[in-house]
Each structure stands twice: as C-alpha cells, then as structure tokens.
Scaffold this active site. Structure first.
Site: not given
Ligand code: MG
Length: 374
Positions: A165, A271
């Site tokens: 991240k 997702k």
């Molecule tokens: Mg992502």
C-alpha cells in the site's frame, strides 16, 4: 425448495495487524461484518458475508449493508435459492445498486445450491482448474523497512503475492517515501512472487509520475488503483510505464466492459462483495477473460465466510489469467467459521465439501440482529 427464513447477524472483526493504514490518511482497526443465514423448507442452510472496508473505501458501509438486506430479504422469502440469476433479477428490481447488500444473500443461495446437489460451489461456477492459487498479502502503508519485514513474514507463511500500500501526501513524505516503500518491499523478491503496488485511488497522475521518476529501472510490479477516476486513469495510462490494475473503479459489469473498450488497464481485482456476490462475480470473471484481463479474486475484507466465496470463484479462473486470491480471514482475528483449504505447491485450493464447505461457529455470532420468516 423454498426460502423460509433469513437471519442477519452483526459481528465486529478486529484487524489482525493493529492499525491498517491506507492512502489519504485512512485508518482501520476493526471491520463491521454482516452475516446472513438462509434456511429452506427442507432445512438446508446457506451462509454469506459482506464486510465493507470501513465507510471510506468504496461507496459501501456496514449500516447500509444491513439496511439494504432489510429491503431485499422479504422479497426473497418463498423463492427457490437455486435460481441464482432469477433471484438476482428480483433483488435488482427491489433495490437499485448496493452490491454490498446483495452479495451475502446471493452467496448464501449458492451455498444452498451446492449443498442441494452435493457439489462444491466451484463446480457450479464452471469447475476448478485444480491448480493451487497463490495467496496475496495486504501490506498496509508504513515505514519502508517495517513493510519489508511484513512482506518477509508473509513470505515465510507461504504467500507469493504481495499488495504494497502506497499513496502518501507530500506533507508526510509523498512520492519519495512511496518510492522507498516499493524498493524496500521488492528488495528480497523471490522467483515466482508477484507484487501489486496499490494506491487505493489515493494518488494523482502527477504524484504517480513523480514517483515513477524516482524508481530505479527493472522493478517488477503492477501499479494498482493509482488514481480515483476514469479520466485520471486514462491520462496516466498513456504516460506510466507499469501495467495498471483497477480495483475500486471496478464494481459493475459495465466497469469491466469500459476497461476493455478503453484499454484502460491490464487487469482487475474482483472483490466478491464489491461486485455484488458470486452471480455478478461469475459474469465479471467471464467478461475479463474475454478481454484478456488478469484477475485477482478478493473481498473488501471479511472472515472465513467471505474467504470461502473468494476461493470458490478464484479456483475457476484459468492459471494464465489468475494472479492471486486474498485470504481475508487472515486479516481479522475473529474466526466465524472453519473453512478447510488444501495447501499444495505453495498455493491453496478449496476442498470438495458441498456448498461453500464451511462450518460456521454460530456461538460467536450472538443473537440475530434481524429475522425474516414466512
Ligand atoms: Mg486494491
């Protein structure tokens, strides 16, 4: 077979890594899960979960998930859960949008469908490739050397994909710090590993290009969700040298179609709850395949119930296109269910138990927050 009752449970899932830091100064310590249990007239039960990644990730939040389920559940009573597409049409006719509320109901219907015919869900989704899937870590933003250590920890536990991240404001280090993070996390790279550098939509074309200029050549990674809009993505696409993967911008079928039509990216992160469950997830899988997009199957976050849906969909994607699956259950400390996976050759496969193949620990769920029954 008819749906006779729908129970909704709420549980908090503490993050297993302390505080999760995401671009834009977003932090998360616990995740609010909505878990659905559907029961049919012959006593078969099915489970599904939807756990948004807080209220600041995509346009989904846990209170909205439960409000949406309250809109949808009465319409599903009396329906045959195995008619997954027809039930989804009914949900779409009952509530516009709100994928995250539809997902757990849809997943529970697939669980029942599998149990009713004695087959794992992946068989109903087209069949498993039988090839063990790489698991991906989720390395939240922090000090570069500390992130490198967390990559090493996941590597030691068998993870071959790493989601790094980034996306820090200039006032807190900006592109220079993000470039350091990437270099540190890739420093011990092993053969067969795959790296996603994920800004979660938190950068601008300008900061991405500045970061690119600071990176040494030859680093092998894809850049994921660098920016938050389609316009910025198309702008960056022409100037960034790394493959682009989209995540937050991919929610509806049309988003996958747009990505292919505009050649906006090289892959997507699918997702399950963000896509609305396994019925639209299956469709988006097929659109991506037709367009030659790589796919990683994940969920926003979630416990073992969510991970089961991820694993069953992931195992149906051809090896050439599947990158990684996210073990959401590893991100939280509460074990809502037992989901046995087969570990082989550095990857995982769902076992062949009927339905999702999970055993839910109902003791940790407490009393239902709501019940709808015939
Ligand atoms: Mg992502």
């Amino acid at each position: 077979m008819k749906i006779t009752s729908i129970e909704l449970y709420q549980v908090d899932l503490p993050y297993s890594g302390g505080i999760y830091h995401l671009s834009g100064g977003r932090t998360y310590e616990s995740f609010d899960a909505s878990i659905v249990k559907i029961t049919t007239d012959d006593g078969t039960t099915g489970w599904g979960e939807s756990t948004p990644f807080g209220a600041t990730y995509v346009a989904a939040h846990a209170l909205g998930t439960r409000a949406g389920i309250a809109e949808l559940a009465p319409a599903l009573l009396g329906r045959d859960p195995r008619q997954v597409d027809r039930n989804y049409d009914l949900m779409d006719a009952t509530l516009v949008g709100h994928n995250h509320a539809k997902a757990p109901l849809d997943i529970a219907c697939w669980d029942i469908f599998g149990k009713s015919v004695g087959l794992p869900v992946y068989e109903l989704l087209g069949g498993s490739t039988g090839i063990p899937m790489s698991m991906m870590s989720s390395i939240h933003a922090g000090d570069p050397e500390e992130m490198r250590a967390r990559v090493a920890d996941h590597r030691a536990r068998g993870y071959r994909g790493h989601s790094i991240k980034i996306g820090t404001a200039d006032s807190e280090g900006g592109p220079a710090l993000d470039a350091e993070r990437i270099a540190a996390c890739l420093a011990d790279r092993q053969p067969g590993e795959f790296y996603f550098v994920d800004a979660n939509g938190g950068m601008t074309p300008e900061t991405v290009l500045r970061m690119q200029a600071l990176l040494k050549p030859g680093l092998d990674f894809v850049i994921e969700a660098p920016v938050s809009t389609r316009r910025e993505t198309l702008s960056l696409r022409q100037r960034v040298q790394y493959p682009i993967i989209l995540d937050e911008l991919i929610q509806q079928d049309e988003d996958v179609i747009w990505t292919i039509a505009q050649d906006a990216a090289d892959g997507i992160n699918l997702k399950v709850s963000k896509s609305g469950g396994l019925t639209p997830g299956r469709r988006q899988r097929d659109i991506a395949r037709a367009g030659g997009l790589t796919v990683s199957v994940q969920d926003t976050v979630g416990s073992a119930i969510a991970f089961a849906g991820v694993a069953h969909l992931g195992t149906t994607i051809p090896e050439k296109l599947l990158r990684c699956v996210l073990n959401t259950a590893d991100m939280v400390t509460l074990q809502t269910a037992k989901f046995d996976v087969i570990h082989r050759d550095g990857g995982i496969l769902p076992c062949d138990a009927p339905g999702l193949g999970i055993h839910v620990n109902e003791d940790v769920l407490g009393d239902p927050a709501a019940v709808w029954a015939d």
